[in-house]
Design a protein around this motif. Structure first.
Motif, PDB file in Angstrom:
ATOM      1  N   ILE A 207      33.655   5.882  69.493  1.00 20.54           N
ATOM      2  CA  ILE A 207      33.623   4.885  68.418  1.00 20.54           C
ATOM      3  C   ILE A 207      32.344   4.070  68.492  1.00 20.54           C
ATOM      4  CG2 ILE A 207      34.709   2.749  67.591  1.00 20.54           C
ATOM      5  CD1 ILE A 207      37.410   4.066  68.274  1.00 20.54           C
ATOM      6  N   VAL A 208      31.986   3.628  69.685  1.00 19.04           N
ATOM      7  CA  VAL A 208      30.760   2.843  69.848  1.00 19.04           C
ATOM      8  C   VAL A 208      29.537   3.693  69.498  1.00 19.04           C
ATOM      9  CG1 VAL A 208      29.310   1.647  71.529  1.00 19.04           C
ATOM     10  CG2 VAL A 208      31.777   1.292  71.545  1.00 19.04           C
ATOM     11  N   ILE A 209      29.513   4.894  70.001  1.00 16.66           N
ATOM     12  CA  ILE A 209      28.402   5.800  69.677  1.00 16.66           C
ATOM     13  C   ILE A 209      28.432   6.151  68.198  1.00 16.66           C
ATOM     14  CG2 ILE A 209      27.529   8.144  70.061  1.00 16.66           C
ATOM     15  CD1 ILE A 209      28.364   7.778  73.012  1.00 16.66           C
ATOM     16  N   GLY A 210      29.632   6.245  67.624  1.00 13.93           N
ATOM     17  CA  GLY A 210      29.773   6.555  66.203  1.00 13.93           C
ATOM     18  C   GLY A 210      29.110   5.543  65.301  1.00 13.93           C
ATOM     19  N   ILE A 211      29.141   4.286  65.690  1.00 11.82           N
ATOM     20  CA  ILE A 211      28.466   3.251  64.906  1.00 11.82           C
ATOM     21  C   ILE A 211      26.969   3.533  64.866  1.00 11.82           C
ATOM     22  CG2 ILE A 211      27.904   0.790  64.847  1.00 11.82           C
ATOM     23  CD1 ILE A 211      30.736   0.312  66.036  1.00 11.82           C
TER      24      ILE A 211
END
Length: 88
Positions: A10-14
């Protein structure tokens, strides 16, 4: 995939979503929240694809996994932009 893997996706997805938007040429009519959503989905799907092909857990930086995620994010942003243009 463990919970820590989901949170990191999720963090990398941002970041992936924003980078995917930068890859697509021209102006996109996709909002920031949709871009982040596309990035999160691209990161999760990209991680699953990389795991399937055995390139997710390598020593060092997982460049192939990131490349898959970036391509998926760029395709997602492009597809959303096209669908918004058709509605208008």
């Amino acid at each position: 995939m463990e919970i820590s893997g989901i949170i990191s996706a999720i963090v990398i997805g941002i970041v992936i979503g924003v980078l995917g938007r930068l890859i697509v040429p021209g102006r996109q009519r996709v909002g920031l929240l949709l871009t982040i959503g596309v990035g999160i989905v691209a990161a999760l799907i990209g991680s699953a694809i990389a795991t399937y092909f055995g390139v997710a857990d390598t020593k060092g930086v997982d460049w192939v996994e990131w490349l898959i995620q970036l391509v998926l994010a760029a395709l997602g942003v492009s597809a959303l932009d096209r669908s918004k243009r058709r509605r208008r």
